[in-house]
Design an enzyme around this catalytic site. Structure first.
Site, PDB file in Angstrom:
ATOM      1  N   SER A 146       0.815  -1.220   0.000  1.00 57.15           N
ATOM      2  CA  SER A 146       0.000   0.000   0.000  1.00 57.15           C
ATOM      3  C   SER A 146       0.848   1.269   0.000  1.00 57.15           C
ATOM      4  O   SER A 146       1.842   1.375   0.717  1.00 57.15           O
ATOM      5  CB  SER A 146      -0.914   0.010   1.227  1.00 57.15           C
ATOM      6  OG  SER A 146      -1.594   1.240   1.333  1.00 57.15           O
ATOM      7  N   LYS A 195     -13.312  -6.263   2.420  1.00 63.56           N
ATOM      8  CA  LYS A 195     -14.308  -5.233   2.123  1.00 63.56           C
ATOM      9  C   LYS A 195     -15.750  -5.715   2.284  1.00 63.56           C
ATOM     10  O   LYS A 195     -16.634  -4.918   2.629  1.00 63.56           O
ATOM     11  CB  LYS A 195     -14.098  -4.686   0.710  1.00 63.56           C
ATOM     12  CG  LYS A 195     -12.796  -3.927   0.542  1.00 63.56           C
ATOM     13  CD  LYS A 195     -12.714  -3.239  -0.803  1.00 63.56           C
ATOM     14  CE  LYS A 195     -11.425  -2.435  -0.925  1.00 63.56           C
ATOM     15  NZ  LYS A 195     -11.381  -1.619  -2.160  1.00 63.56           N
ATOM     16  N   ASP A 233     -15.181   3.724  -3.194  1.00 64.38           N
ATOM     17  CA  ASP A 233     -14.591   3.111  -4.392  1.00 64.38           C
ATOM     18  C   ASP A 233     -15.425   3.402  -5.630  1.00 64.38           C
ATOM     19  O   ASP A 233     -14.898   3.750  -6.691  1.00 64.38           O
ATOM     20  CB  ASP A 233     -14.487   1.588  -4.224  1.00 64.38           C
ATOM     21  CG  ASP A 233     -13.290   1.167  -3.388  1.00 64.38           C
ATOM     22  OD1 ASP A 233     -12.321   1.948  -3.324  1.00 64.38           O
ATOM     23  OD2 ASP A 233     -13.328   0.076  -2.808  1.00 64.38           O
ATOM     24  N   GLY A 271     -13.294  -9.772 -11.977  1.00 60.72           N
ATOM     25  CA  GLY A 271     -13.260  -9.856 -10.522  1.00 60.72           C
ATOM     26  C   GLY A 271     -14.550  -9.345  -9.910  1.00 60.72           C
ATOM     27  O   GLY A 271     -15.115  -8.349 -10.382  1.00 60.72           O
ATOM     28  N   GLY A 273     -14.930  -9.089  -6.289  1.00 62.53           N
ATOM     29  CA  GLY A 273     -14.706  -8.843  -4.870  1.00 62.53           C
ATOM     30  C   GLY A 273     -15.269  -7.499  -4.461  1.00 62.53           C
ATOM     31  O   GLY A 273     -16.100  -6.911  -5.164  1.00 62.53           O
ATOM     32  N   ALA A 275     -13.916  -4.394  -4.336  1.00 58.13           N
ATOM     33  CA  ALA A 275     -13.666  -3.311  -5.290  1.00 58.13           C
ATOM     34  C   ALA A 275     -14.432  -3.548  -6.583  1.00 58.13           C
ATOM     35  O   ALA A 275     -14.965  -2.614  -7.196  1.00 58.13           O
ATOM     36  CB  ALA A 275     -12.172  -3.186  -5.561  1.00 58.13           C
ATOM     37  N   ARG A 295     -13.463 -15.970 -11.230  1.00 51.71           N
ATOM     38  CA  ARG A 295     -13.106 -17.391 -11.118  1.00 51.71           C
ATOM     39  C   ARG A 295     -14.028 -18.137 -10.164  1.00 51.71           C
ATOM     40  O   ARG A 295     -14.103 -19.370 -10.193  1.00 51.71           O
ATOM     41  CB  ARG A 295     -11.663 -17.532 -10.653  1.00 51.71           C
ATOM     42  CG  ARG A 295     -11.377 -16.903  -9.299  1.00 51.71           C
ATOM     43  CD  ARG A 295      -9.918 -17.007  -8.951  1.00 51.71           C
ATOM     44  NE  ARG A 295      -9.625 -16.336  -7.679  1.00 51.71           N
ATOM     45  CZ  ARG A 295      -8.400 -16.274  -7.148  1.00 51.71           C
ATOM     46  NH1 ARG A 295      -7.392 -16.811  -7.786  1.00 51.71           N
ATOM     47  NH2 ARG A 295      -8.210 -15.655  -5.994  1.00 51.71           N
TER      48      ARG A 295
END
Length: 313
Positions: A146, A195, A233, A271, A273, A275, A295
């Site tokens: 980060s 998250k 986000d 993806g 997730g 985000a 996936r």
């Protein structure tokens, strides 16, 4: 440890009048409780220690909490270091809790759990940290990549706010928030993979974050200490994409429309997730057609489900 303390007793008996003795102990093999550390410190103090040094092996960031407690209540100067990647905050927050000394390492010789000397001087500037400093941090795993500390710490100093932003490698967010309940821990950024799970830890969740099903920012409300979850986000990422598309339109001589340049376009997301949810939600809200590749089919289905439950899409 018994051999080490016995040796220090012999040293203390022959202590020169103009010198001070640092008594050191390495603690490993079990979870360090405040009671165990307190008993150990009392034993070391009884043999005439002027300064006490504890090196504590930790396997979880919540194991650092008893060290902070000892730093605050120890009657003699205390140096305390939590060994391991999850112990980094033991050094970065030591000045706030009364630590006598902070360690850093040379960049060419990394040591897990210790910050670099350069970061101590340039990023964190620990000489400005005191008991009134508010703590902010990134909850993530991994966390070492980060750039947050590099961005947020100078920003805090620029606005003359007495705060510090630190990386926090967290394995279990529920345990983390049950352990660090002090008002001094004022706010958090939330990274992968927490998250979605962290939503359950919040006392209140902003409607947008609730619709997305993911939180990336938590504020501890000063009035009552409750944790309030937000999601920045979605708007931040989508706005950045819109700005880039508008700039390209202007460069190509196209007059930008009042509506979003994403509207009507195919938005392909890899993806699903925390985000990814925010991006997909924002794109859908702007009128894009969203296709999700992931996936894990269950995560993708959950992401799609959150859109269907939302009243805004």
């Amino acid at each position: 440890m018994e051999y080490e303390v016995a040796s220090d007793i012999a040293i203390a008996e022959h202590k020169p009048l103009n010198s001070q003795i640092i008594v050191s102990s390495y603690v490993n093999g079990s979870k360090p409780s405040s009671e165990k550390l307190s008993n150990l410190i009392a034993c070391m103090q009884s043999i005439g220690a002027d300064v006490i040094k504890l090196i504590v092996e930790v396997h979880n960031i919540i194991d650092v909490a008893p060290i902070f407690h000892m730093l605050t209540h120890c009657q003699v100067p205390l140096i305390a270091t939590a060994v391991g990647s999850r112990g980094l905050i033991s050094q970065l927050l030591a000045p706030k809790f009364g630590g006598f000394l902070v360690y850093g390492y040379l960049k060419s010789h990394p040591i897990p759990g210790l910050p670099t000397l350069v970061s101590l001087k340039q990023t964190y500037e620990l000489e400005h940290v005191n008991e009134y400093t508010k703590i902010f941090g990134l909850i993530s795993n991994p966390v070492g990549h980060s750039k947050g500390p590099i961005l947020h710490n100078p920003a805090l100093r620029h606005i003359r706010y007495n705060g510090i932003y630190v990386p926090m490698m967290v394995d279990n967010v529920n345990e983390f928030f049950q352990t660090y309940t002090s008002m001094d821990f004022a706010g958090f950024s939330v990274g992968i993979p927490h998250k979605e799970e962290v939503v359950k830890c919040c006392d209140e969740v902003h409607p947008l974050a609730k619709s997305i099903g993911a939180v990336n920012t938590i504020v501890r409300r000063p009035s009552d200490g409750k944790l309030i979850g937000y999601n920045t986000d979605s708007e931040a990422c989508i706005t950045a994409i819109e700005d880039a598309l508008r700039e390209r339109e202007v460069a190509n001589g196209v007059v930008p429309h009042a509506s979003s340049p994403i509207s009507g376009k195919l938005f392909v997301l890899v993806g699903a997730g925390g985000a990814g949810r925010a991006l997909a939600f924002g794109a859908k809200d702007r009128g894009a057609r969203v296709v999700i590749f992931n996936r894990n089919y269950e995560s993708k289905s959950s992401c799609i489900g959150s859109f269907r439950r939302s009243s805004t899409v």
